[in-house]
Design a protein around this motif. Structure first.
Motif, PDB file in Angstrom:
ATOM      1  N   THR A  47       0.869  -1.214   0.000  1.00 13.57           N
ATOM      2  CA  THR A  47       0.000   0.000   0.000  1.00 13.57           C
ATOM      3  C   THR A  47       0.891   1.245   0.000  1.00 13.57           C
ATOM      4  N   LYS A  48       0.526   2.221  -0.788  1.00 12.86           N
ATOM      5  CA  LYS A  48       1.290   3.477  -0.861  1.00 12.86           C
ATOM      6  C   LYS A  48       0.465   4.604  -0.187  1.00 12.86           C
ATOM      7  N   VAL A  49       1.125   5.370   0.674  1.00 11.92           N
ATOM      8  CA  VAL A  49       0.477   6.524   1.353  1.00 11.92           C
ATOM      9  C   VAL A  49       1.005   7.812   0.711  1.00 11.92           C
ATOM     10  N   VAL A  50       0.089   8.636   0.222  1.00  8.60           N
ATOM     11  CA  VAL A  50       0.441   9.921  -0.413  1.00  8.60           C
ATOM     12  C   VAL A  50      -0.301  11.040   0.333  1.00  8.60           C
ATOM     13  N   VAL A  51       0.450  12.024   0.819  1.00 12.45           N
ATOM     14  CA  VAL A  51      -0.153  13.187   1.531  1.00 12.45           C
ATOM     15  C   VAL A  51       0.232  14.448   0.755  1.00 12.45           C
ATOM     16  N   GLN A  52      -0.782  15.234   0.349  1.00 13.63           N
ATOM     17  CA  GLN A  52      -0.545  16.514  -0.343  1.00 13.63           C
ATOM     18  C   GLN A  52      -1.015  17.648   0.575  1.00 13.63           C
ATOM     19  N   LEU A 112       2.248  22.674   6.821  1.00 15.66           N
ATOM     20  CA  LEU A 112       1.878  21.970   8.039  1.00 15.66           C
ATOM     21  C   LEU A 112       3.057  21.103   8.468  1.00 15.66           C
ATOM     22  N   LYS A 113       2.898  20.525   9.684  1.00 15.14           N
ATOM     23  CA  LYS A 113       3.936  19.689  10.262  1.00 15.14           C
ATOM     24  C   LYS A 113       3.348  18.303  10.486  1.00 15.14           C
ATOM     25  N   LEU A 114       3.996  17.277   9.931  1.00 17.87           N
ATOM     26  CA  LEU A 114       3.557  15.895  10.091  1.00 17.87           C
ATOM     27  C   LEU A 114       4.500  15.185  11.048  1.00 17.87           C
ATOM     28  N   LEU A 115       3.935  14.196  11.774  1.00 16.88           N
ATOM     29  CA  LEU A 115       4.730  13.299  12.599  1.00 16.88           C
ATOM     30  C   LEU A 115       4.554  11.882  12.020  1.00 16.88           C
ATOM     31  N   ILE A 116       5.664  11.326  11.471  1.00 23.55           N
ATOM     32  CA  ILE A 116       5.626   9.990  10.864  1.00 23.55           C
ATOM     33  C   ILE A 116       6.355   9.055  11.817  1.00 23.55           C
ATOM     34  N   PHE A 127       4.108  14.098   0.413  1.00 18.63           N
ATOM     35  CA  PHE A 127       4.794  13.041   1.179  1.00 18.63           C
ATOM     36  C   PHE A 127       4.290  11.705   0.647  1.00 18.63           C
ATOM     37  N   GLU A 128       5.212  10.880   0.290  1.00 12.73           N
ATOM     38  CA  GLU A 128       4.843   9.566  -0.285  1.00 12.73           C
ATOM     39  C   GLU A 128       5.709   8.483   0.352  1.00 12.73           C
ATOM     40  N   GLN A 129       5.085   7.351   0.771  1.00 11.61           N
ATOM     41  CA  GLN A 129       5.814   6.243   1.401  1.00 11.61           C
ATOM     42  C   GLN A 129       5.026   4.953   1.222  1.00 11.61           C
ATOM     43  N   LYS A 130       5.764   3.820   0.933  1.00 13.30           N
ATOM     44  CA  LYS A 130       5.127   2.511   0.854  1.00 13.30           C
ATOM     45  C   LYS A 130       4.993   1.952   2.250  1.00 13.30           C
TER      46      LYS A 130
END
Length: 874
Positions: free
Chosen positions: A413-418, A423-427, A440-443
């Protein structure tokens, strides 16, 4: 009949197995020696062999080395019966039968075995079942179909004779039963042999009784003859005694004449010996005189030959001495020539040894260089841990890792955030700032926590398959890392490069090994060093011991020339020596021969002289004892005396011949023998007469006539019964023969529906227009196809096998409406090509719609084209 299922335990190599059979076509597949044919063997034994049997086939099914029972169980439908039948052989023997319909029954032991035999006899044509079976490992022979009663009945219906069939069958059965009272069904032998035996026994009893009566009559006749013989012998004995006395008197006279003749013969023989002695003295003196004269003549001849030999002896002795001096001179010359040849050969060998020393030193230097290079290459190979198997394992691991990575990426599954604003994300707790319109894109391969502080939190969990794929990828990467570490390589390319360096070093080593073999010629370096040392020692030692004259040759060519010249000189010297020695030897032989002849001649003279002197001495000694005139006179007197005795002997011999001594002796001996024989005969006849008298007295009281009458009456009774039985047997035999001939004539009509059924199936396999010829025994005689008719025996093995199975399929199909029997084909069609396998599969499937067929094979795909088959894999 239908087989529903069968199960085995401890049967040969099968520990436990159960097979369910389809109602139509069942295909059992499995590799060799897994026990496919064992299933069929167990079914046949179940219905044929009692559990108490100790036959070899029963003992053979027990697993090797195991003391256990072998069990087989089958569920079967036969006619109206549905039952489960089980047997255990060898150990814990037992038989059980559970009849499920039409009426429930439970039986055990021999009762169960007999009940199943009765059910099968009632419902199943066992003869046809055996005929249709195709066993593994056997050539496909033609089925014996004409012995099957159920097939005959089915063919009866096919030709339209079923209406009268039941009554005809009843008549045939009745006649057969009556026929079998008198004859065996197959061989036609008579069954009333017991009556024949009784008749033979009664006949022997009559003959024995008659023989007894005949013996009495014979004894009576013998008694009369014996009595007459006794009277005759008593009357003849006195005359025989008188004859003996007369012949004894004649023999005494003849014996006196024989004594006189013997005395005359003795005197005559003595006179002859004296005469012979006188003759010998006269002849011996004459012989001595003649021998003395011969010896003197030979002495004169031998003495004449002696003088020339003595002269020749002297001349040859001088020639031998001269030849021996000449041979000794040649020997000295030859010795000097051989010494020169040895020196030249030694010089040549020294030069060759010097060349060998130089070559050996060159080879040692080259081998030392090769050894140094081989050590360097081995060190290089030893430093490389990569080899072909390791490299192959690394390639396989890399390939598996790439496949796992590709599968993981495909399923991940691929996660894409536009970000629509900054803004500030916490991964997973790490800051990831995003500018407006940033991405932001990550498998997602594992649980992922994403937060927008003060706004929302997200937890993304991949599917279970992605997680498993990630684990597979991690495992593949670990395997690649472990292999790289074990091979001391940084990557697959590095490992390939190192492997190439290793292979190159191995190739160089192989080249150096070949060069080393060529240089060393199977000798080691140390051996070459020792050889060089020995060569140097030999060369130095030779120079020290060799004299200065002549000088050493300049080179090997000059040495060889010197050797050749010395050899020729030595050979010429040897030829001269041999010639001189041969001449001396020849002269010596001649001298020895003359000496030998002379010695023999001298010995001969000495012997002749001695013999002559001895004979003269013997002659003089005899003359001293008796003069020649006296010896001659004595010979004449003895001769006259012999003639006088010979005349007297002739007269006595004539008188003896007239008296016929042989005849007189023979007559006397014969007269005595006749008297003795008459006496013995009288004694024997008197003894026989007494015995016969006793036997006749006993025969009058033992009832032998009554025994004869009883035996004759019994014989007449048995012969009457036997004649009656034979008449009834002949009538039944005639009736059965007539019925059989008409029934056989009707059976010939059966060939048409059987032929039609075979040709319909053969058309599927061989094509339309295929025809077969069937004999009276229902066996195939020939096949016609495309206008060509070929006898069955001349067809190929494959075609014979196919037609054999087609005939069985046709028979099974014809009787299927009457219940039929399972058609079992084990390991067949091994000689069929793919096209025939397809058409045979269609034929089997066609018949399988109406029959139960069980196919067994160890070759997957052989029965692919039997479309309706249910496959059971073992």
């Amino acid at each position: 009949m239908r087989l529903i299922r069968v199960s085995l335990e401890n049967w040969r190599g099968v520990a436990n197995r159960e097979v369910a059979f389809d109602e139509h076509v069942t295909l059992i597949e499995g590799p060799n020696e897994i026990g496919k044919s064992t299933i069929i063997e167990a079914i046949r034994m179940l219905f044929r062999v009692p559990d108490s049997s100790s036959q070899k086939i029963v003992k053979a099914v027990q697993p090797a080395g195991q003391d256990t029972g072998s069990r087989v169980e089958a569920e079967v439908r036969a006619g109206d019966y549905h039952f489960v039948y089980e047997k255990t052989y060898n150990k814990n023997k037992q038989t059980t039968l559970n009849i499920l319909s039409p009426k429930k029954e439970q039986l055990t032991s021999r009762e169960a075995h007999d009940r199943v035999e009765a059910i099968m006899a009632e419902s199943v044509d066992m003869t046809l079942w055996d005929a249709l079976l195709v066993s593994q490992g056997k050539e496909i022979a033609q089925a014996s179909l004409n012995d099957s009663e159920s097939l005959s009945n089915a063919l009866d219906e096919a030709v339209g004779t079923a209406a009268a069939g039941s009554e005809d069958a009843g008549l045939v059965v009745s006649v057969r039963k009556e026929y079998e009272r008198y004859f065996t069904p197959r061989s036609g032998k008579e069954k009333f042999l017991a009556l024949e035996s009784e008749r033979e026994e009664a006949l022997r009893a009559v003959e024995a009784a008659r023989a007894v009566m005949a013996a009495v009559e014979d004894d009576t006749q013998k008694h009369d003859r014996c009595k007459a013989e006794v009277l005759r012998l008593k009357k003849e004995l006195p005359a025989l005694r008188q004859k003996v006395q007369e012949h004894e008197q004649k023999w005494q006279f003849v014996s006196s004449l024989q004594d006189q003749v013997k005395a005359a013969e003795t005197a005559h023989d003595s006179a002859k010996r004296i005469l012979q002695a006188a003759i010998d003295v006269h002849d011996r003196r004459a012989a001595l005189r003649s021998d003395i004269a011969d010896s003197e003549s030979r002495l004169r001849q031998v003495n004449a030959r002696r003088e020339p030999l003595e002269q020749s002896e002297k001349e040859l002795a001088l020639s031998v001495q001269e030849a021996q001096r000449e041979a000794e001179d040649c020997r000295s010359t030859l010795k000097a020539a051989k010494a020169a040849l040895r020196l030249a050969s030694d010089d040549e060998a020294w030069l060759r040894k010097s060349d060998e020393l130089r070559r050996t030193l060159r080879n040692i230097a080259e081998l030392e260089e090769i050894a140094s290079r081989k050590t360097a290459f081995r060190d290089a190979i030893g430093s490389i841990r990569v080899d072909e198997p390791g490299l192959e394992r690394l390639r396989t691991a890399e390939k598996k890792r790439d496949i796992a990575l590709s599968q993981r990426d495909t399923a991940t599954t691929k996660v894409v955030v536009q970000a629509e604003q900054s803004l500030k994300l916490l991964i997973d707790g790490h800051d990831e700032p995003l500018a407006q319109d940033g991405f932001f894109e990550q498998k997602v391969t594992s649980d992922l926590e994403l937060r927008i502080p003060g706004v929302a939190s997200f937890r993304i969990t991949p599917s279970r398959s992605v997680s498993e794929l990630q684990e597979e990828l991690a495992e593949a990467e670990r395997l690649v890392a472990d292999l790289l570490e074990s091979l001391a390589a940084g990557s697959l390319a590095d490992a390939v490069a190192k492997n190439e360096r290793r292979l190159e070093a191995q190739r160089e080593l192989a080249i150096l090994d070949e060069r080393e073999k060529a240089v060393s010629q199977q000798s080691g370096l140390e051996e070459l060093r020792n050889r060089a040392k020995l060569c140097r020692q030999c060369c130095d030692a030779y120079v020290q011991v060799r004299g200065k004259d002549p000088a050493l040759p300049e080179d090997l060519q000059a040495a060889s020339a010197r050797v050749e010249l010395s050899r020729k000189t030595a050979e010429q010297a040897e030829r001269d020596f041999e010639s001189a020695q041969h001449r001396a030897t020849e002269l010596q032989h001649q001298s020895s021969a003359v000496n030998s002849d002379l010695r023999v001649l001298r010995e001969e003279i000495k012997g002749l002289q001695s013999a002559a002197d001895d004979k003269r001495a013997r002659l003089e000694a005899e003359r001293t004892m008796e003069s020649d005139e006296s010896a001659c006179s004595r010979k004449d007197q003895e001769m006259a005396n012999v003639e006088q005795l010979q005349a007297k002997l002739a007269a006595l011999s004539s008188n003896l011949a007239d008296a016929a001594p042989d005849k007189a002796q023979s007559l006397l001996a014969n007269a005595k023998a006749a008297q003795e024989r008459a006496g013995r005969g009288l004694q024997e006849e008197e003894q026989k007469l007494a015995v016969l008298q006793d036997r006749l007295t006993m025969a009058q009281a033992d009832g032998r006539f009554e025994k004869l009458e009883t035996a004759e009456a019994r014989l007449a009774e048995i012969e009457a019964e036997l004649a009656s039985t034979r008449r009834r047997a002949a009538a039944v035999n005639l009736l059965w023969s007539t019925l059989s001939s008409h029934r056989d004539a009707a059976r010939q009509a059966y060939v048409r529906p059987l032929k039609q059924a075979i040709e319909e199936l053969a058309a599927i396999v061989f094509g339309h227009g295929c025809e077969v010829e069937i004999g009276d025994d229902w066996n195939l005689l020939s096949r016609s196809l495309d206008g060509a008719t070929i006898p069955f025996e001349d067809l190929s093995i494959g075609a014979q096998e196919q037609l054999g199975i087609i005939a069985r399929l046709a028979a099974a199909q014809i009787i299927s409406t009457a219940g039929g029997v399972p058609l079992i084909i084990d390991d067949a069609l091994g000689f069929s090509d793919p096209a025939r396998l397809e058409s045979m599969g269609a034929a089997i499937a066609s018949v399988g719609r109406r029959c139960q067929i069980i196919l067994i094979t160890c070759t997957p795909g052989r029965f692919t084209y039997v479309g309706s088959a249910v496959t059971v894999k073992l």
